[in-house]
Write a protein that holds these residues in place. Structure first.
Motif, PDB file in Angstrom:
ATOM      1  N   ASP A   1      39.204  35.901  43.504  1.00  0.00           N
ATOM      2  CA  ASP A   1      38.920  37.185  43.037  1.00  0.00           C
ATOM      3  C   ASP A   1      37.387  36.200  42.601  1.00  0.00           C
ATOM      4  O   ASP A   1      37.080  37.486  41.926  1.00  0.00           O
ATOM      5  CB  ASP A   1      39.603  37.634  41.850  1.00  0.00           C
ATOM      6  CG  ASP A   1      40.011  36.518  40.602  1.00  0.00           C
ATOM      7  OD1 ASP A   1      39.072  35.403  41.088  1.00  0.00           O
ATOM      8  OD2 ASP A   1      40.878  37.146  39.874  1.00  0.00           O
TER       9      ASP A   1
ATOM     10  N   ASP B   1      38.802  43.312  35.688  1.00  0.00           N
ATOM     11  CA  ASP B   1      36.886  43.176  35.587  1.00  0.00           C
ATOM     12  C   ASP B   1      36.598  42.304  35.504  1.00  0.00           C
ATOM     13  O   ASP B   1      36.402  42.522  33.776  1.00  0.00           O
ATOM     14  CB  ASP B   1      36.326  44.449  36.127  1.00  0.00           C
ATOM     15  CG  ASP B   1      34.797  44.061  36.675  1.00  0.00           C
ATOM     16  OD1 ASP B   1      34.826  43.068  36.643  1.00  0.00           O
ATOM     17  OD2 ASP B   1      34.567  45.442  37.571  1.00  0.00           O
TER      18      ASP B   1
ATOM     19  N   HIS C   1      32.497  37.468  39.273  1.00  0.00           N
ATOM     20  CA  HIS C   1      34.325  38.009  40.014  1.00  0.00           C
ATOM     21  C   HIS C   1      34.244  38.653  39.944  1.00  0.00           C
ATOM     22  O   HIS C   1      33.194  40.330  39.734  1.00  0.00           O
ATOM     23  CB  HIS C   1      34.606  37.987  38.204  1.00  0.00           C
ATOM     24  CG  HIS C   1      36.379  37.670  38.174  1.00  0.00           C
ATOM     25  ND1 HIS C   1      36.487  40.038  37.717  1.00  0.00           N
ATOM     26  CD2 HIS C   1      37.393  37.723  37.973  1.00  0.00           C
ATOM     27  CE1 HIS C   1      37.630  39.366  37.770  1.00  0.00           C
ATOM     28  NE2 HIS C   1      38.169  38.667  38.266  1.00  0.00           N
TER      29      HIS C   1
ATOM     30  N   PRO D   1      37.058  41.584  41.740  1.00  0.00           N
ATOM     31  CA  PRO D   1      38.180  42.170  40.977  1.00  0.00           C
ATOM     32  C   PRO D   1      38.519  43.278  42.043  1.00  0.00           C
ATOM     33  O   PRO D   1      37.473  44.088  42.918  1.00  0.00           O
ATOM     34  CB  PRO D   1      38.255  42.664  39.687  1.00  0.00           C
ATOM     35  CG  PRO D   1      36.452  43.202  39.745  1.00  0.00           C
ATOM     36  CD  PRO D   1      35.929  41.983  40.207  1.00  0.00           C
TER      37      PRO D   1
END
Length: 140
Positions: free
Chosen positions: A4, A67, A82, A84
């Motif tokens: 992710d 998230d 990141h 998500p």
């Protein structure tokens, strides 16, 4: 699924997606290209199945890590990269078409030994059961 955009410094697999390249990095190592393709296909199929199920009257919920790349959520933010599940185009479409709601909470609020911020994306019929999660404090 499929990495992710998290940090692989802990010896885990390298990220295969980021926030900017949510369906996959353009330069994914050959050893991880199949993983990325399979993960994207799993997400696509899940969203199709849930959309069809919703059309038949089924309620549903998806659980995944929160998230952690949204600077507007300082309480959750860790890194810009990141990527998500919640930003995957198929998931965004499912959420919009089915009128989904979401809630994020820390698992330690329910006795887990770790904080682990988690998000539920759910169909409207589950709101009564989950609405209490919207009023909890993240502090553990």
């Amino acid at each position: 699924p499929g990495g992710d955009g998290g940090d692989s410094k802990d010896g885990g697999p390298p990220p295969v997606r980021t926030r900017a390249q949510i369906t996959g990095l353009h330069n994914v190592a050959a050893a991880h290209q199949r993983e990325l393709k399979d993960a994207n296909e799993i997400v696509r199929r899940m969203c199709i199945l849930l959309h069809v199920a919703r059309g038949a009257g089924t309620e549903f919920m998806i659980e995944n890590p929160a998230d952690r790349g949204n600077r507007e959520r300082a309480d959750l933010y860790i890194a810009d990269e990141h990527g998500p599940l919640w930003l995957m185009p198929d998931v965004e479409t499912l959420a919009r078409v089915c009128g989904c709601l979401s809630v994020t909470f820390a698992q330690c609020m329910f006795g887990a030994e770790v904080q682990k911020y988690t998000t539920f994306l759910y169909s409207p019929g589950m709101h009564a059961m989950l609405q209490s999660l919207h009023n909890v404090d993240f502090a553990c």
